[in-house]
Each structure stands twice: as structure tokens, then as C-alpha cells.
Design a protein around this motif. Structure first.
Motif, mmCIF file in Angstrom:
data_model
loop_
_atom_site.group_PDB
_atom_site.id
_atom_site.type_symbol
_atom_site.label_atom_id
_atom_site.label_comp_id
_atom_site.label_asym_id
_atom_site.label_seq_id
_atom_site.Cartn_x
_atom_site.Cartn_y
_atom_site.Cartn_z
ATOM 1 N N ASP A 53 9.960 72.914 -2.704
ATOM 2 C CA ASP A 53 8.555 73.298 -2.523
ATOM 3 C C ASP A 53 8.162 74.411 -3.484
ATOM 4 O OD1 ASP A 53 8.198 71.419 -0.550
ATOM 5 O OD2 ASP A 53 8.393 72.843 1.116
ATOM 6 N N GLN A 57 5.332 74.076 -6.382
ATOM 7 C CA GLN A 57 4.183 74.979 -6.444
ATOM 8 C C GLN A 57 4.118 75.672 -7.793
ATOM 9 O OE1 GLN A 57 4.140 78.651 -4.152
ATOM 10 N NE2 GLN A 57 2.009 78.266 -3.571
ATOM 11 N N GLU A 58 5.258 76.076 -8.330
ATOM 12 C CA GLU A 58 5.263 76.721 -9.644
ATOM 13 C C GLU A 58 4.727 75.788 -10.725
ATOM 14 O OE1 GLU A 58 5.697 78.912 -13.019
ATOM 15 O OE2 GLU A 58 5.624 79.610 -10.944
ATOM 16 N N GLY A 61 0.955 74.160 -8.776
ATOM 17 C CA GLY A 61 0.079 74.864 -7.858
ATOM 18 C C GLY A 61 0.078 74.227 -6.482
ATOM 19 N N ASP A 62 -1.033 74.357 -5.776
ATOM 20 C CA ASP A 62 -1.127 73.873 -4.395
ATOM 21 C C ASP A 62 -1.545 72.414 -4.289
ATOM 22 O OD1 ASP A 62 -0.365 76.341 -3.335
ATOM 23 O OD2 ASP A 62 -2.426 77.094 -3.394
ATOM 24 N N GLU A 63 -1.803 71.772 -5.421
ATOM 25 C CA GLU A 63 -2.221 70.369 -5.389
ATOM 26 C C GLU A 63 -1.386 69.550 -6.370
ATOM 27 O OE1 GLU A 63 -6.407 70.058 -5.999
ATOM 28 O OE2 GLU A 63 -6.912 71.273 -4.262
ATOM 29 N N PRO A 159 2.273 80.270 -10.160
ATOM 30 C CA PRO A 159 2.158 81.318 -9.132
ATOM 31 C C PRO A 159 3.477 81.984 -8.776
ATOM 32 C CG PRO A 159 1.805 79.125 -8.204
ATOM 33 C CD PRO A 159 1.786 78.964 -9.681
ATOM 34 N N ARG A 160 4.560 81.226 -8.716
ATOM 35 C CA ARG A 160 5.844 81.821 -8.343
ATOM 36 C C ARG A 160 6.360 82.752 -9.439
ATOM 37 N NH1 ARG A 160 8.113 80.622 -3.093
ATOM 38 N NH2 ARG A 160 6.723 79.034 -2.254
#
Length: 261
Positions: A53, A57-58, A61-63, A159-160
């Protein structure tokens, strides 16, 4: 490293500057941007599991797209193949290990510059606390010398990794402050003035750095410059935050004034 193929000990991973993977002194850093992102996360969490996960996400992203998981598996395959081609692994899977709920980069501590940085900072702090100022200066200089640029400057940060970079920059500033303190305790007041002027320009609201500059200037016989440094801090705090300097810094200001009376 247990069950490590011959030659794997020569691998070095760096994040305190551009992401790098060196083998026998030769650069073998992945060229594909998303493979670099994966490697960066694995190096930052060396010998710890990075969840699928977190990797998704990295990278997206969230999508993430519907094909994200399959594409991630392909990137892991390419990373393992690169390790195998450079003689660092029999098949790549013994270095980039599948372990629920994700993947783990298996390395020795000396293979990662971040691990060495943390060890040197810890040793420097222990020397400083014990009054071994010369040893503290040496260890902290070595720690800061591992930094070659801003961390991960050759990575498109998701983001990470953005969060990790922010943490690394705080770690760097903490090491810089320890280094300044160690040199001040050794009586090297003249030596730190130039660095502190640069740091206070970079961090104009950091009262600790300003306080060290005021002390260094005062101890170097530059009382007028010390008072001007205080006024500069006070003006910046008032302008940007509507605050006065902390009571500790105000007491330092009064000490400088009293010494000149």
C-alpha cells in the motif's frame, strides 16, 4: 548478509544526496523513475518491510490505476534483475525480499549512508554529553560529510518520499546544531560565526541558531555585532510572527549589554 552471493558486500546505497546504488565503485542506479522511487523507499526503510500500500501510494497517490498492482510487480522484477545483473544477488529475490505485507531490502548497516549517518550522530551526541568535545566534533563532521546534496534530488517525490525527505532535512539540521554546540564547547567561537550567519539567514526564525550566533560574536569580542544579531532576530520574529524573542534569548541579550556596561 546471510546467504549473500559473492560480491554483494561491495554494494552501497545512498540517499543523503542523489539516490545511488554503487557496485564495486560503479554507479548502477536504476534509470527508470518509478523503479528509483521504489528503491528509495526500500533503502530508507532498509531491513524493514515496506507495505505494498505504501509503495502504491508513493507511485500513484491516492488514486492508483486498476493496473497498479501488476505494474508494481513488474517494477520489482526489473529491480531484482538489475541486482542480479550486477552480481549482487543470485536472483534478486534474496535482496529485495517478498515479505507480507510488502517487500524488504536486505542489507548490512554499512551498505547504507543513512545508517552510518545515524550511528555517527548518536556517537557524537554521546561524546558531547560525556564532555569529549574533540571526539564529538570529529564524529559529527564525519556524519555531515556524508551529505552530498539535498536528499533524493534525482527522484520525483511522491507523498511517502516527500515525508521522508522532510524528516531527513530535520535530522540534518539537528546534526548541524550538535556540531555547532560541540565546537562552541571546544572554544572554537571564531570558526562557527560564518556558518551561523548562513544558517540564520536560511532559518531566520530559529532562535537557537540566533542565540549561538550572538554568543559566538560576543565571545569573539564582537559585542556590537552580537547586539545587532539580536535586533535582527527580534525584528524577524515581530514581523513574521508578532512575537518577542524567548525569555532565554532576552536574558542572553541582557548579559551582552551588561558585559559592555
Amino acid at each position: 548478509m546471510e546467504n549473500r552471493p559473492r560480491g554483494a558486500a561491495s554494494a552501497r546505497f545512498s540517499v543523503l544526496g542523489p539516490l545511488g546504488m554503487q557496485c564495486d565503485g560503479e554507479d548502477r542506479t536504476p534509470s527508470a523513475p518509478k523503479v528509483r522511487q521504489i528503491l528509495a523507499l526500500l533503502v530508507l526503510r532498509a531491513n524493514q518491510v515496506v507495505s505494498t500500500d505504501a509503495l502504491l501510494q508513493e507511485l500513484w497517490g491516492d488514486e492508483p490505476p486498476s493496473t497498479a498492482l501488476a505494474t508494481l510487480h513488474t517494477y520489482i522484477y526489473h529491480l531484482r534483475r538489475l541486482l542480479r545483473r550486477n552480481g549482487l544477488s543470485a536472483d534478486g529475490a534474496d535482496v529485495v525480499i517478498t515479505r507480507a505485507p510488502g517487500y524488504l531490502l536486505k542489507v548490512e548497516p554499512h551498505q547504507v549512508d543513512l545508517t552510518r549517518f545515524r550511528e555517527l550522530c548518536l556517537s557524537g551526541r554521546e561524546h558531547l554529553d560525556a564532555g569529549r568535545h574533540t571526539e564529538a566534533v570529529a564524529d559529527l563532521e564525519s556524519a555531515l560529510g556524508l551529505w552530498t546534496a539535498q536528499p533524493l534530488v534525482n527522484i520525483n517525490l511522491g507523498p511517502r518520499l516527500s515525508a521522508h525527505v522532510a524528516e531527513l532535512e530535520e535530522n540534518w539540521l539537528c546534526a548541524v546544531k550538535l556540531h555547532v554546540e560541540a565546537r562552541m564547547r571546544r572554544g572554537l567561537h571564531h570558526e562557527v560565526i560564518g556558518e551561523l550567519r548562513s544558517l540564520t539567514a536560511q532559518y531566520p526564525l530559529d532562535e537557537w541558531l540566533h542565540a549561538q550566533l550572538i554568543r559566538a560574536l560576543d565571545l569573539s569580542g564582537r559585542r556590537g555585532d552580537a547586539l545587532r544579531a539580536y535586533q535582527g532576530l527580534r525584528a524577524a520574529l515581530t514581523r513574521d510572527l508578532g512575537l518577542d524573542p524567548s525569555p532565554e534569548v532576552q536574558r542572553l541579550h541582557q548579559q551582552v549589554l551588561a558585559a559592555g556596561a
